[in-house]
Design a protein around this motif. Structure first.
Motif, short mmCIF file in Angstrom:
data_model
loop_
_atom_site.label_atom_id
_atom_site.label_comp_id
_atom_site.label_asym_id
_atom_site.label_seq_id
_atom_site.Cartn_x
_atom_site.Cartn_y
_atom_site.Cartn_z
N ILE A 1 0.85 -1.19 0.00
CA ILE A 1 0.00 0.00 0.00
C ILE A 1 0.88 1.24 0.00
CG2 ILE A 1 -1.87 1.21 1.19
CD1 ILE A 1 -2.22 -1.58 2.72
N GLU A 2 0.66 2.11 -0.94
CA GLU A 2 1.43 3.36 -0.96
C GLU A 2 0.50 4.53 -0.68
OE1 GLU A 2 4.68 3.90 -3.75
OE2 GLU A 2 3.84 5.84 -4.32
N ILE A 3 0.97 5.44 0.16
CA ILE A 3 0.21 6.64 0.46
C ILE A 3 1.14 7.82 0.15
CG2 ILE A 3 -1.29 7.70 2.19
CD1 ILE A 3 -0.13 5.19 3.93
N ASP A 4 0.60 8.87 -0.43
CA ASP A 4 1.44 10.05 -0.62
C ASP A 4 0.64 11.31 -0.39
OD1 ASP A 4 -0.02 10.52 -2.91
OD2 ASP A 4 1.52 9.87 -4.30
N GLY A 5 1.36 12.41 -0.26
CA GLY A 5 0.71 13.68 0.01
C GLY A 5 1.60 14.51 0.91
N ILE A 6 1.00 15.38 1.72
CA ILE A 6 1.84 16.14 2.64
C ILE A 6 2.11 15.28 3.87
CG2 ILE A 6 1.14 18.41 1.79
CD1 ILE A 6 -0.58 18.66 4.30
N ALA A 7 3.26 15.56 4.48
CA ALA A 7 3.81 14.64 5.48
C ALA A 7 2.83 14.27 6.59
CB ALA A 7 5.09 15.24 6.07
N ASP A 8 2.14 15.26 7.15
CA ASP A 8 1.21 15.00 8.25
C ASP A 8 0.12 14.02 7.85
OD1 ASP A 8 2.44 16.51 10.02
OD2 ASP A 8 0.98 18.17 10.05
#
Lengths: 417, 490
Positions: B285-292
């Protein structure tokens, strides 16, 4: 095939007459199922009648004045939910469903269609597909084009065809949904559509910074766009002689709070921050300025160019309109997209010639220029869609293949198709 | 019009258009063009009359005009990695190979677009834009070899399409050579271009409407933070339940991939990605976006996976760790060679809530047909890739595979699924089209085809059931009408 039964059905649901751009239809029918829509169309095609499909009636002024209308086909009886699987995040719904009602149903499951088109809650799903309008949320969520996964269309041949399905990824045959999207009924009348829906963000906020000049608003807007803050929408607008930079932030509570704080600090100027419901309200009002108000003589135009030249385009429109004595009371620019939607006032001396002049000037400034709304008498003979697109003869063939008698909306679409 | 161009003058004319070194007509040179990435047996091979490798749109147009005069079909071809037989010239004719049109013409950081020729390789486009902190989102498994033109033709997907959408969502405009030899642009940089969405119609049309000679593509900004989670489960069932729970919790990961035990057995010894050999299935599973956000979403997913029975949840944040976890997934197809000499994979899509039941059915079919089936696929989209492992040298094995395929496809359609999520129909699945579409549905698609290509010159015999475009329309209509009336034999 036109059947007697469907004629009877149609008569039963006959309502008052209606009109589009001042052209009055003798009859209004509101069929109750897709096959009946196809039968009405086939009937009309056989008799050489012209049909104008109408949904919520929020965009009736879009397009060239119809050459003729014999029959208004209301889709409002085609409004039911056909299938909704919240755990799959897909929805199948009748074309006559109102956008606001659809959002309410989705909202009960914490989901939504991430769209904010002009016309808002009253627009129908079918109308939104036929007109392919979009709002500021396009910045992050794209348009209906990115959400439409299936469609059913009634054709003047008397058939109802389906394409796509209820899965989020599908290359089974040609991408027909995208062909119908924005075709203003000229290839058939949308009777139902399937969408991929998305989770409703848990929180939202809007930062509105106010500036005296366009330049400052755009330069801050472009810097925001180039930065890493995740924004749901980013617009630069002229409202009441002030230039506003508006950023909408959606997401998890803490993220929204943090990002809103950073964006506010970054923007400078006079800052107003709206949270939650009032943020949504602010945008609803913002978008409603792009809708014509009944009875007034204002003209609404949309111009498109390269995203990086949005500021130049907006400034160019304001300056050019000034030289031909046209007022620009409000304007909404999308720096991520390169579009400018402007409300224009041509004054007491407005006329067909004046509107044609405005269009010429806009086409000189922008790659695309569409007159979204104008008094019907001013639109006569003008192609409000602007430049004829490349490959127009392929489009003519498409019209010929799907609607050879030009039964639906003759003359209203691009190039008077 | 001269409809009889002899072979000699055909070759000469082609050479005049593209040069001697860009025309192939000898049997030995043509052999490779009888195939694409599809499986022999599922797709019949066919030999073209000639192959031409143009370098400009004008050359493509000139070849098309020549083919018209010679009354020959034209098949556009990229790298030939397609899995549905889309580039196999079923009626012979001229293959226009676009691999020499491989320049990235422009990368515009401010507009976030790239203008590319159709032969540009998918991964090379992302590699060229990553220094500008952008990437081209569609990432089919063949991305090291497949071309943008091919991606457009098939409307290709890939793991990251879960969040970012398929090729169609990333194409802003196309320069296209039409069957009458004209070169036109559809779409473009500006929004609000009038008329029908011909770009939308072109993407996924499998080379049957026009030949793309330039593509204006959208570039996607690189995310600030990326996290990859690996969650092993005891069995496929619990992994697929975890998948549906993640999706229905309203989380949209960048990618959500599943690999079953058979796949792990093939991959792990070869690439040492760190997948537990005893796991029944793993989710990647990959998630991306802003760190928080990434951190918070990662925690939520880990909780859901644990509740669904994950034996552990491992997370990778550094590029090297993430690449290693992904390596196993990306190399999975190649690694299948360790298990069997041949494989045949399908590409059906099912509603995501139907994943657990569908995978159980696939397992049943595997046992019924005594055919090992590995599952490595885009679980988040519901896009299955059941891989049937076999040895074609054993008599009857290909037939068995095709029969098992039919069972899988039938089940997926029954639960509301689609024939293909990203590989296309081609000739491989054209026979199944009537399973999902009625005669009226196909007639609308034929209306689109006829508007671009009334003579049926571009890539004939694809998508539509065999013989459909030449006269079986009526038979199909009769059949549909009979069905409606409840008559079983007409």
């Amino acid at each position: 095939m036109p059947s007697n039964e469907s004629r009877v059905e149609s008569r039963k649901s006959r309502e008052r007459t209606g009109s589009i751009d001042g052209i009055v239809a003798d009859e209004v029918v509101a069929p109750e199922d897709p096959q009946a829509v196809a039968a009405v169309l086939a009937d009309a095609a056989a008799c050489g009648h012209a049909v104008a499909p109408v949904g919520g009636g929020t965009a009736l002024g879009l397009g060239n004045p119809p050459e003729r209308i014999d029959l208004i086909l209301s889709t409002l009886n085609l409004g039911g939910i056909i299938d909704y699987e919240p755990s799959d995040l897909v929805l199948s719904i009748g074309a006559g469903a109102r956008f606001g009602d659809v959002q309410a149903v989705l909202g009960e499951h914490g989901q939504r269609l991430p769209l904010d088109p002009p016309g808002g809650a009253d627009a129908t799903i079918g109308g939104l597909i036929a007109t392919a309008r979009w709002g500021p949320l396009r910045y992050s969520n794209g348009t209906l084009r990115d959400l439409l996964i299936g469609i059913a269309v009634a054709h003047p041949s008397g058939t109802v065809s389906h394409a796509g399905g209820m899965v989020v990824k599908n290359v089974t045959g040609y991408d027909m949904p995208r062909l119908y999207l924005g075709s203003l009924g000229t290839l058939g009348v949308v009777v139902s559509a399937n969408f991929k829906v998305l989770p409703r963000p848990r929180a939202e906020a809007t930062i509105v910074a106010s500036f005296h000049g366009a330049e400052e608003a755009f330069s801050q807007g472009n810097r925001l766009r180039g930065g890493r803050e995740p924004l749901a929408a980013l617009e630069v607008a002229l409202v009441d002689d002030r230039w506003l930079l508006a950023a909408r932030i959606e997401g998890r509570e803490r993220t929204v709070d943090d990002v809103a704080g950073r964006v506010a600090a970054f923007c400078g100027g006079d800052i107003v921050r709206q949270n939650g419901w009032s943020s949504a309200e602010w945008w609803a009002e913002y978008v409603s300025r792009q809708q014509p108000t009944a009875g007034d003589h204002s003209v609404i135009v949309r111009c498109g160019g390269r995203p990086k030249e949005t500021a130049i385009l907006a400034a160019g429109i304001v300056a050019a309109m000034d030289t031909i004595d046209v007022a620009v009371p409000s304007l909404a620019a999308s720096p991520g997209l390169g579009t400018v939607v402007a409300r224009l006032e041509l004054g007491a001396v407005g006329s067909r010639e004046r509107l044609a002049g405005v269009q010429d000037v806009l086409l000189g400034l922008a790659d695309t220029a569409t007159i979204l709304a104008a008094p019907p008498s001013w639109k006569q003979g003008l192609d409000v869609w602007g430049r004829l697109p490349e490959g127009f003869d392929v489009m003519q063939s498409l019209r010929q293949q799907f609607d050879p008698a030009r039964t639906v909306n003759p003359g209203r679409f691009a190039g008077f198709l | 019009m001269d409809t009889r161009v002899d072979r000699y003058s055909l070759v000469t004319s082609l050479e005049n258009i593209v040069g001697k070194d860009a025309v192939f007509t000898r049997a030995a040179d043509l052999l490779v063009y009888e195939y694409d990435g599809s499986v022999d047996g599922a797709v019949e091979t066919a030999m073209p009359a000639a192959v031409a490798l143009p370098t400009t749109a004008q050359q493509v147009a000139d070849i098309v005009l020549l083919a018209r005069r010679a009354n020959l079909p034209v098949v556009a071809r990229g790298a030939g990695t397609g899995l549905s037989g889309g580039a196999v010239p079923q009626q012979g004719g001229i293959i226009i190979g676009l691999t020499r049109m491989n320049r990235i013409l422009e990368i515009d950081r401010d507009d976030r677009t790239a203008l590319v020729e159709p032969g540009v390789i998918n991964l090379e486009l992302s590699e060229a834009t990553i220094p500008h902190r952008f990437f081209f989102a569609p990432d089919p498994s063949s991305q090291k070899a497949c071309t943008i033109g091919g991606n457009v033709a098939e409307n290709s997907g890939g793991p990251h399409c879960l969040k970012y959408g398929v090729t169609s969502n990333h194409i802003l405009g196309l320069e296209v050579v039409l069957p009458d030899g004209r070169i036109v642009w559809t779409g473009g940089r500006a929004a609000g271009i009038s008329g029908y969405d011909l770009t939308g119609a072109m993407v996924g049309s499998e080379g049957m409407l026009g030949i793309v000679t330039k593509a204006l593509v959208r570039l996607t900004p690189m995310p600030e933070a990326t996290l990859v989670l690996l969650a092993p489960f005891a069995d496929i069932d619990s992994a697929s339940h975890a998948t549906t729970r993640i999706i229905s919790a309203g989380i949209v990961p960048a990618a959500l991939e599943m690999m079953d035990n058979l796949t792990i057995q093939a991959v792990e010894p070869a690439y040492h990605a760190g997948y537990p050999m005893d796991a029944g299935a793993v989710l990647l599973i990959e998630i991306d976006g802003i760190a928080d956000d990434v951190r918070g979403t990662g925690e939520e997913i880990a909780t859901i996976c644990a509740e669904a029975g994950a034996t552990e949840v491992r997370s990778a944040t550094s590029q090297a760790e993430r690449d290693l976890l992904w390596k196993g997934r990306k190399m999975a197809l190649g690694a299948m060679g360790r298990l069997a000499p041949n494989y045949y994979l399908h590409d059906t899509v099912v509603p995501r809530s139907k994943l657990p039941a569908t995978l159980r059915r696939v397992d049943e079919i595997s046992r019924d047909f005594d055919l090992p089936i590995a599952n490595v696929f885009h679980a988040g989209d519901g896009n299955l890739h059941p891989l049937m492992l076999f040895d074609r040298r054993i008599a009857g094995s290909t037939e068995r595979v095709l029969e098992a395929s039919k069972e899988i496809i039938t089940y997926c359609v029954e639960v509301g699924g689609a024939l293909s999520g990203e590989h296309g129909i081609g000739t491989e699945k054209s026979g199944y089209m009537t399973m999902v579409y009625t005669a009226d549905d196909l007639a609308a698609m034929a209306g689109l085809k006829n508007s671009f290509d009334p003579a049926g010159m571009f890539n004939p015999d694809k998508i539509f059931p065999k013989g459909y475009m030449c006269g079986e329309v009526r038979a199909l209509r009769m059949q549909a009408m009979a069905q409606k009336l409840g008559i079983h034999a007409l």
